[in-house]
Design a protein around this motif. Structure first.
Motif, PDB file in Angstrom:
ATOM      1  N   LYS A 136     -37.759  78.320  12.927  1.00  0.00           N
ATOM      2  CA  LYS A 136     -36.361  77.964  13.148  1.00  0.00           C
ATOM      3  C   LYS A 136     -36.207  76.459  13.314  1.00  0.00           C
ATOM      4  O   LYS A 136     -35.094  75.955  13.450  1.00  0.00           O
ATOM      5  CB  LYS A 136     -35.852  78.698  14.390  1.00  0.00           C
ATOM      6  N   LEU A 137     -37.335  75.767  13.321  1.00  0.00           N
ATOM      7  CA  LEU A 137     -37.289  74.302  13.424  1.00  0.00           C
ATOM      8  C   LEU A 137     -38.607  73.703  12.926  1.00  0.00           C
ATOM      9  O   LEU A 137     -39.686  74.226  13.224  1.00  0.00           O
ATOM     10  CB  LEU A 137     -37.072  73.890  14.900  1.00  0.00           C
ATOM     11  N   VAL A 138     -38.489  72.614  12.164  1.00  0.00           N
ATOM     12  CA  VAL A 138     -39.683  71.839  11.802  1.00  0.00           C
ATOM     13  C   VAL A 138     -39.562  70.481  12.480  1.00  0.00           C
ATOM     14  O   VAL A 138     -38.566  69.778  12.305  1.00  0.00           O
ATOM     15  CB  VAL A 138     -39.816  71.676  10.269  1.00  0.00           C
ATOM     16  N   LEU A 139     -40.569  70.167  13.273  1.00  0.00           N
ATOM     17  CA  LEU A 139     -40.589  68.884  13.988  1.00  0.00           C
ATOM     18  C   LEU A 139     -41.599  67.983  13.294  1.00  0.00           C
ATOM     19  O   LEU A 139     -42.775  68.343  13.190  1.00  0.00           O
ATOM     20  CB  LEU A 139     -41.097  69.123  15.403  1.00  0.00           C
ATOM     21  N   LEU A 140     -41.156  66.856  12.835  1.00  0.00           N
ATOM     22  CA  LEU A 140     -42.082  65.975  12.115  1.00  0.00           C
ATOM     23  C   LEU A 140     -42.260  64.659  12.860  1.00  0.00           C
ATOM     24  O   LEU A 140     -41.297  63.912  13.055  1.00  0.00           O
ATOM     25  CB  LEU A 140     -41.558  65.724  10.692  1.00  0.00           C
ATOM     26  N   GLU A 141     -43.495  64.406  13.275  1.00  0.00           N
ATOM     27  CA  GLU A 141     -43.796  63.131  13.936  1.00  0.00           C
ATOM     28  C   GLU A 141     -43.800  62.058  12.856  1.00  0.00           C
ATOM     29  O   GLU A 141     -44.474  62.195  11.834  1.00  0.00           O
ATOM     30  CB  GLU A 141     -45.174  63.222  14.616  1.00  0.00           C
ATOM     31  N   ALA A 142     -43.040  60.969  13.089  1.00  0.00           N
ATOM     32  CA  ALA A 142     -42.718  60.054  11.982  1.00  0.00           C
ATOM     33  C   ALA A 142     -43.790  59.026  11.654  1.00  0.00           C
ATOM     34  O   ALA A 142     -43.681  58.343  10.632  1.00  0.00           O
ATOM     35  CB  ALA A 142     -41.405  59.349  12.299  1.00  0.00           C
ATOM     36  N   ASN A 143     -44.829  58.925  12.474  1.00  0.00           N
ATOM     37  CA  ASN A 143     -45.797  57.844  12.242  1.00  0.00           C
ATOM     38  C   ASN A 143     -46.429  57.900  10.861  1.00  0.00           C
ATOM     39  O   ASN A 143     -46.757  56.876  10.263  1.00  0.00           O
ATOM     40  CB  ASN A 143     -46.873  57.884  13.331  1.00  0.00           C
ATOM     41  N   LEU A 144     -46.610  59.111  10.329  1.00  0.00           N
ATOM     42  CA  LEU A 144     -47.287  59.218   9.023  1.00  0.00           C
ATOM     43  C   LEU A 144     -46.466  58.642   7.873  1.00  0.00           C
ATOM     44  O   LEU A 144     -46.988  58.411   6.782  1.00  0.00           O
ATOM     45  CB  LEU A 144     -47.707  60.657   8.720  1.00  0.00           C
ATOM     46  N   MET A 145     -45.175  58.382   8.148  1.00  0.00           N
ATOM     47  CA  MET A 145     -44.351  57.821   7.070  1.00  0.00           C
ATOM     48  C   MET A 145     -44.767  56.389   6.717  1.00  0.00           C
ATOM     49  O   MET A 145     -44.333  55.835   5.722  1.00  0.00           O
ATOM     50  CB  MET A 145     -42.869  57.845   7.470  1.00  0.00           C
ATOM     51  N   PHE A 146     -45.624  55.813   7.553  1.00  0.00           N
ATOM     52  CA  PHE A 146     -46.032  54.430   7.284  1.00  0.00           C
ATOM     53  C   PHE A 146     -47.455  54.343   6.733  1.00  0.00           C
ATOM     54  O   PHE A 146     -48.018  53.272   6.615  1.00  0.00           O
ATOM     55  CB  PHE A 146     -45.909  53.601   8.578  1.00  0.00           C
ATOM     56  N   ARG A 147     -48.017  55.501   6.433  1.00  0.00           N
ATOM     57  CA  ARG A 147     -49.376  55.491   5.878  1.00  0.00           C
ATOM     58  C   ARG A 147     -49.287  55.277   4.369  1.00  0.00           C
ATOM     59  O   ARG A 147     -48.700  56.077   3.662  1.00  0.00           O
ATOM     60  CB  ARG A 147     -50.074  56.815   6.197  1.00  0.00           C
ATOM     61  N   ASN A 148     -49.842  54.176   3.910  1.00  0.00           N
ATOM     62  CA  ASN A 148     -49.768  53.892   2.470  1.00  0.00           C
ATOM     63  C   ASN A 148     -51.068  53.257   1.991  1.00  0.00           C
ATOM     64  O   ASN A 148     -51.224  52.043   2.018  1.00  0.00           O
ATOM     65  CB  ASN A 148     -48.575  52.964   2.184  1.00  0.00           C
ATOM     66  N   PRO A 149     -52.009  54.078   1.550  1.00  0.00           N
ATOM     67  CA  PRO A 149     -53.313  53.523   1.148  1.00  0.00           C
ATOM     68  C   PRO A 149     -53.315  52.890  -0.240  1.00  0.00           C
ATOM     69  O   PRO A 149     -54.365  52.494  -0.740  1.00  0.00           O
ATOM     70  CB  PRO A 149     -54.222  54.753   1.173  1.00  0.00           C
ATOM     71  N   GLY A 150     -52.161  52.809  -0.885  1.00  0.00           N
ATOM     72  CA  GLY A 150     -52.120  52.179  -2.216  1.00  0.00           C
ATOM     73  C   GLY A 150     -51.847  53.204  -3.302  1.00  0.00           C
ATOM     74  O   GLY A 150     -52.077  54.400  -3.113  1.00  0.00           O
TER      75      GLY A 150
END
Lengths: 319, 529
Positions: free
Chosen positions: A109-123
């Motif tokens: 009934k809910l998806v909680l997404l911790e936002a830190n992974l949005m800044f992972r960019n290995p190229g």
């Protein structure tokens, strides 16, 4: 040329069939022998093995997610059935397929997404490689679980050491830096187009199934800052998603950086997680329609697990 | 994007195959060139400029040398008798100057990028000792991928044109493709122009036999690299990175494990390379021929990294052998030193630069120079004791080709190889010497089976995979050595058998390769040289 195309297609078809067949066997084995999968894939195996349609909240993200929310505390407080499906350093591609894997058997009934992974960019190239490999691992789980032959040979322990994706980490390593780390700034950290692409797909999946998606950030003076907050806030506003940044609420949560982190302010230990979860249980029950399952027949195992958790927590607290 | 990655196997290579086939035959080489430069760019980014620069230098040096030859022929035609020799000498001088300039430019870049800091560091050390008040600063130099490979190919090409062995390629693009062809850019083989040119530019249409056999070769390479080499990498890194903690049998096991890892990795990569060429119908030369069957150090080097050995033989050993200095020694030696010593010193004079360059080619480290000198000494010692050995065998009535003697020689060669690789992998010469000495410090053979090796990062299952994998490779290797594989190929194996081999290898890799949980991807070792 026709011969090549024909044979090529036939070769691929047989390959797909063989892989699909082996995947069915691998999934069955993994579900029937819990604990057989080690390492990163364990999170996928464990969520797949959960009883069908029992989870109401899925917590996704990198290590900031599964160190900040304790499903057993949510259960104890409000009877919310939540599961931590995060992985250390989870990449957005993994989050996407983790969600799809979970949704095969669950209707949260809910998806909680911790936002830190949005800044992972290995190229670009690394992103592309991960995109290809994660797609293959998802469609052919035998590839994800291919190492189980080793555990079968070396032996494995089926003991439960996790509380719905949460582990009790009771080490204390103080954070002695500036507690007022969310400095005022207009800087905005860049979110890569790759992450944006996968985020859109995650948003679409949730919308199609009428599952609310909420972004949140766990308190972490080492990992988080205002530039990241601004980026996520802009992103959430643009896509109409709620965003709760707990880095601005450390006082309200009662976080004591001298004792609530196990690695000098990067992640919370169990004491910090208890505080965050206590706050979240209230917040979630006020803002979302999440049923209280305590005492229900189908959730007997949760009560047993919650008791084990309580005992272990009291033991480490007393140390 | 290395050859063993998903991106290469599932996206890059198939895409190149499709575009190659869709392009008209005479332009297909351009597709290969475009993909080669894209491949290079994806790894080394803007350092692609070095490869393009090297291609331009190589091409125009070749063209200039060719032009010179045509001019020489024309002049010779209209000249008579004595004058012809004069013309030849004049043009020879001019040609030599152009060749020298081309080589200087190419090797200059290689030496500068690869060895500058090494020289500076050593000069600084000397200056430190002499208490002179200045030091030379080190520079942050980025090395383009494959520079050690394509530079040698370029030098070989120019020398071959100079010697008149080949005609210079007229198209700059085609010369660039010869140097930069993507399957061979990272780890070789170091091709000679005649090895590849006929199939590389032909633009042959894709054929099922080439595709299936090429892919079998690719899967076979992945089998060696991902099932055996990448597993052994865990154990090897543990021992070599913490060498102070280990001694005796564990260090010996480390040396053996590294040798096997290096072989499986390098030869596995070569299988992928040769297979990648094969799918386009392009034949690339083999770089390995069952090296562990060798009965001497010199035979080992004729079976291991063959293309490097052939390059050194062609472009260093032969020219030095016919140089003025060696000729003079031969004349002097025959008069004053006897046949045996003359031959030995002649060999030493020609082999010394070969092995010095072999060591240096692997990298700017004293341990690599030591590695080169190690083989130089052993090969020379092998030649020196030959007469004594033959006499010894004669006295004991042992046939040199008898089963027992062959195996004694093989075991001796293995010990030489393992020791060499120990120094090659060790973190510097000092570490290598320490490790070598530590083997004799409390050597206990029981450590091989008493469970000690299980504490080095690999479990029972991993060891089982490595052992079974090695047995499979050894069986196939011995079938290759005895010509059985060639006979099977000639008899044209049935299509069903081919498919079974393809699926068998592919599934072995998918199930038993060291990827996923608990494993780190391991970069190609030789791509770093």
């Amino acid at each position: 040329m026709k011969k090549i195309v024909k044979r090529g297609i036939l070769f691929l078809l047989i390959l797909i069939l063989l892989l699909a067949g082996c995947s069915v066997w691998a999934e069955k084995t993994v579900n029937s022998k819990r604990g057989i999968v080690n390492g990163r894939s364990r999170a996928f195996a464990e969520i797949s093995a959960e009883k069908e349609n029992t989870l109401d909240v899925l917590v996704m993200g990198d290590s900031e997610s599964f160190t900040s929310i304790s499903p057993m505390e949510l259960w104890k407080q409000k009877g919310i059935a939540a599961y931590d499906c995060g992985q250390s350093g989870q990449k957005i591609q993994e989050t996407y397929y983790m969600l799809k894997t979970a949704l095969k058997t669950q209707t949260p009934k809910l998806v909680l997404l911790e936002a830190n992974l949005m800044f992972r960019n290995p190229g670009r190239i690394e992103n592309l490689q991960t995109a290809i490999s994660e797609a293959m691992l998802y469609h052919f789980p035998v590839l994800r679980y291919h190492n189980i032959w080793k555990t079968l040979l070396d032996g494995y322990s089926p003991d439960q050491d996790e509380y719905k994706g949460f582990r009790i980490r009771n080490d204390i390593k103080s954070y002695n830096g500036d507690e007022n780390y969310m400095k005022e700034t207009k800087d905005v950290r860049k979110i890569s187009t790759f992450v944006d692409g996968y985020m859109k797909q995650i948003i679409d999946i949730c919308r199609d199934r009428n599952i609310p998606l909420m972004l949140y950030s766990a308190p972490s003076p080492v990992n988080y800052n205002t530039a990241k907050h601004n980026a996520v806030q802009n992103y959430a506003d643009k896509h109409g998603l709620p965003y709760l940044d707990l880095n601005y609420k450390t006082k309200e949560l009662g976080i004591n950086w001298k004792e609530d982190s196990y690695d000098r302010g990067d992640h919370l230990n169990v004491f910090g997680a208890e505080k965050v979860t206590a706050y979240m249980s209230k917040y979630l029950s006020e803002n979302y329609d999440l049923p209280d399952h305590r005492g229900e027949e189908a959730y007997k195992e949760w009560d047993r697990l919650a008791e084990m958790y309580r005992q272990e927590f009291l033991a480490v607290k007393g140390k | 994007m290395a050859y063993h990655t998903l991106l290469y196997g599932f996206a890059f290579l198939p895409l190149c195959l499709v575009l190659y086939q869709l392009t008209p035959q005479k332009h297909r080489w351009k597709v290969l060139l475009a993909f080669s430069w894209l491949f290079f760019y994806m790894i080394s980014r803007k350092l692609l400029i070095y490869l393009i620069g090297a291609s331009i230098i190589t091409h125009y040096t070749g063209v200039r040398l060719e032009l010179l030859r045509t001019e020489e022929e024309r002049e010779k035609e209209s000249a008579a008798g004595k004058k012809k020799k004069e013309i030849r000498l004049r043009y020879q001088k001019k040609g030599r100057q152009i060749l020298a300039l081309g080589i200087l430019l190419l090797l200059g870049v290689l030496v500068y990028l690869k060895y500058y800091n090494f020289f500076v560091r050593n000069i600084s050390n000397v200056l430190d000792l002499s208490v002179l008040p200045f030091t030379l600063p080190e520079k942050k130099l980025l090395l383009p991928v494959g520079i050690s490979f394509y530079s040698l190919e370029a030098v070989g090409y120019m020398a071959d044109v100079y010697w008149g062995k080949i005609r210079a390629e007229e198209s700059l693009g085609k010369t660039a493709l010869f140097l930069g062809f993507f399957p061979q850019i990272m780890e070789g083989p170091i091709c000679r122009f005649t090895d590849t040119s006929d199939t590389l530019y032909a633009g042959k249409s894709l054929e099922w036999d080439n595709l299936s056999e090429g892919y079998i070769r690719i899967f076979w390479g992945l089998f060696k690299k991902l099932i055996i080499a990448d597993r052994l990498a865990v154990l090897v890194n543990q021992i070599f990175d913490n060498y102070m903690e280990y001694s005796g049998a564990v260090v010996a096991a480390g040396a053996v494990a590294y040798t096997v890892q290096l072989y499986m990795e390098f030869s596995g990569c070569m299988d992928i390379v040769v297979g990648s060429g094969r799918v386009f119908g392009i034949r690339l030369p083999e770089n390995f021929r069952q090296p562990f069957c060798a009965r001497s150090a010199s035979e080992f080097w004729r079976r291991w990294h063959i293309s490097l050995g052939v390059w050194f033989k062609t472009y260093i050993f032969y020219p030095v052998s016919v140089s003025g200095l060696v000729k003079k020694w031969n004349q002097f030696g025959r008069k004053h030193a006897g046949k045996y010593l003359t031959r030995l010193v002649t060999s030493a004079l020609a082999l010394f630069p070969v092995w010095l360059c072999n060591g240096l080619w692997h990298g700017a480290r004293w341990s690599y120079i030591f590695y080169g000198m190690y083989y130089f000494t052993l090969i020379l010692a092998g030649m020196a004791v030959e007469p004594v050995r033959d006499r010894f065998l004669g006295v004991l009535h042992i046939h040199p080709d008898s089963f027992g003697w062959r195996n004694v020689q093989r075991i001796k060669t293995w010990i030489i190889i393992f020791t060499g690789e120990l120094f090659f992998r060790a973190d510097g010469l000092r570490a290598g010497l320490h490790m070598f000495r530590s083997i004799f410090d409390g050597f206990d053979i029981r450590k091989f089976w008493d469970g000690t090796l299980l504490g080095l990062g690999l479990g029972r299952a991993d060891f089982a995979a490595v052992i079974v994998g090695c047995i499979v490779v050894a069986v196939i290797g011995s079938m290759n050595e005895n010509g059985i594989i060639t006979r099977i190929r000639k008899a044209r194996a049935s299509e069903t058998a081919k498919w079974c081999v393809m699926y068998g290898l592919l599934f072995a890799v998918l199930f038993f390769a060291a990827y996923g949980d608990g494993y780190q991807a391991v970069d190609l070792i030789y791509a770093g040289f």
